[in-house]
Motif scaffolding. Structure first.
Motif, mmCIF file in Angstrom:
data_model
loop_
_atom_site.group_PDB
_atom_site.id
_atom_site.type_symbol
_atom_site.label_atom_id
_atom_site.label_comp_id
_atom_site.label_asym_id
_atom_site.label_seq_id
_atom_site.Cartn_x
_atom_site.Cartn_y
_atom_site.Cartn_z
ATOM 1 N N GLU A 127 0.816 -1.222 0.000
ATOM 2 C CA GLU A 127 0.000 0.000 0.000
ATOM 3 C C GLU A 127 0.848 1.269 0.000
ATOM 4 O OE1 GLU A 127 -2.460 -0.243 3.537
ATOM 5 O OE2 GLU A 127 -0.928 -1.389 4.586
ATOM 6 N N GLY A 151 -3.462 -2.562 -1.428
ATOM 7 C CA GLY A 151 -4.238 -1.672 -0.576
ATOM 8 C C GLY A 151 -4.379 -0.310 -1.229
ATOM 9 N N LEU A 155 -2.390 3.553 -0.526
ATOM 10 C CA LEU A 155 -1.555 3.829 -1.693
ATOM 11 C C LEU A 155 -1.916 5.180 -2.297
ATOM 12 C CD1 LEU A 155 0.534 3.079 -3.816
ATOM 13 C CD2 LEU A 155 -1.275 1.862 -5.060
ATOM 14 N N THR A 191 -7.835 -4.563 -4.127
ATOM 15 C CA THR A 191 -8.296 -3.721 -3.034
ATOM 16 C C THR A 191 -9.819 -3.678 -2.961
ATOM 17 O OG1 THR A 191 -8.001 -1.504 -2.086
ATOM 18 C CG2 THR A 191 -8.322 -1.638 -4.458
#
Length: 289
Positions: A127, A151, A155, A191
């Motif tokens: 992330e 993620g 991010l 995600t």
């Protein structure tokens, strides 16, 4: 077959107790973002009791632990590893060295508790921009790594951009994650779609993730689990076509023909491989013999 992964906050006993009845192929008991610092110990105890007592039949159990830059991750692993969850999801993994640190610590715990090495797998949560750029080295850092997980929320913050439903801001990251995971020979998970009230958007997002090559997708609401399972399950038409592919191959063998066509299109190796993957998934889901 792991299509859907459902996050369950580690400090919500009323939700965790129903974890295996929510339809997800895997539940993620969360000790990180969903749990405030002053509730970490209580959540860890609750998750341990749940894993030890409930069994969670019919779905895998993953525990998301706190990141290596916190004071909690060793306590998380000390408590969780002896209970033999299917996977540990370490948060904010950015480099292969993070996996090497976790691998060494988990290996020591497995030895201590008389467990075979690599009993507990890792699914690193990537992330950060650095993590995305290092995705392949992370994926191949240890045989314990069985999948990668993207993620998108953190991010986007690291990229200094707005997280949108369309997801254009993470398109590159999605492609990079799939490429890295497939190159390493492991699975990769997308995600969550975070608007829990938008079923149409959730289904479209899951279908897009599948089109990119993701193995499955996470959810933060049980409401999205059936949509994800639908998106990542082979359709009746796909199963029928895959069956026809192998029937055509057998017929060609009987007739001594090397070239094979079906529905006006030549059957080459990539088509055969996709057909094999479709039928394998269908069999795992009980949709084909």
């Amino acid at each position: 077959m792991r299509r859907s992964m459902l996050f369950l906050p580690g400090n919500t006993p009323n939700i965790i107790i129903n974890g295996d009845a929510l339809g997800a192929d895997c539940i993620i008991l969360d000790l990180e973002d969903a749990v405030a610092p002053d509730q970490k110990d209580a959540a860890r105890l609750l998750v341990c009791n749940a894993i030890g007592e409930m069994g969670f039949e019919g779905c895998e159990v993953t525990v998301r632990i706190n990141s290596l830059d916190t004071a909690y991750w060793k306590d998380d692993l000390d408590a969780i590893i002896p209970l033999r969850p299917d996977m540990i999801m370490p948060a904010k993994v950015s480099r292969a060295a993070d996996i090497e640190t976790l691998d060494a610590y988990i290996s020591a715990l497995e030895d201590k508790h008389g467990m075979e090495r690599n009993t507990v797998k890792l699914i690193p949560l990537i992330e950060t921009a650095l993590g995305v750029e290092n995705a392949f080295s992370i994926a191949s850092a240890s045989p314990r790594v069985t999948a990668l997980f993207l993620g998108g929320e953190d991010l986007s913050a690291d990229l200094r951009c707005k997280r949108t439903k369309g997801g254009e801001e993470i398109r590159y990251a999605r492609g990079r994650m799939v490429m890295a995971a497939r190159a390493a020979g492991i699975d990769v998970y997308d995600t969550p779609f975070t608007d829990v009230n938008d079923d149409e958007g959730a289904l479209a997002d899951a279908q897009f993730a599948k089109s990119l090559g993701f193995s499955g997708k996470a959810a933060i609401s049980p409401r999205h689990v059936p949509l994800i399972n639908e998106a990542f399950s082979p359709t009746a038409d796909e199963i029928e076509y895959a069956t026809e592919v192998f029937a055509a191959i057998e017929q060609a063998k009987l007739q001594g023909r090397g070239a094979i066509s079906l529905r006006g299109k030549m059957i080459d190796a990539p088509i055969v491989e996709r057909a094999r993957q479709t039928l394998e998934a269908a069999r795992q889901l009980g949709l084909a013999q």
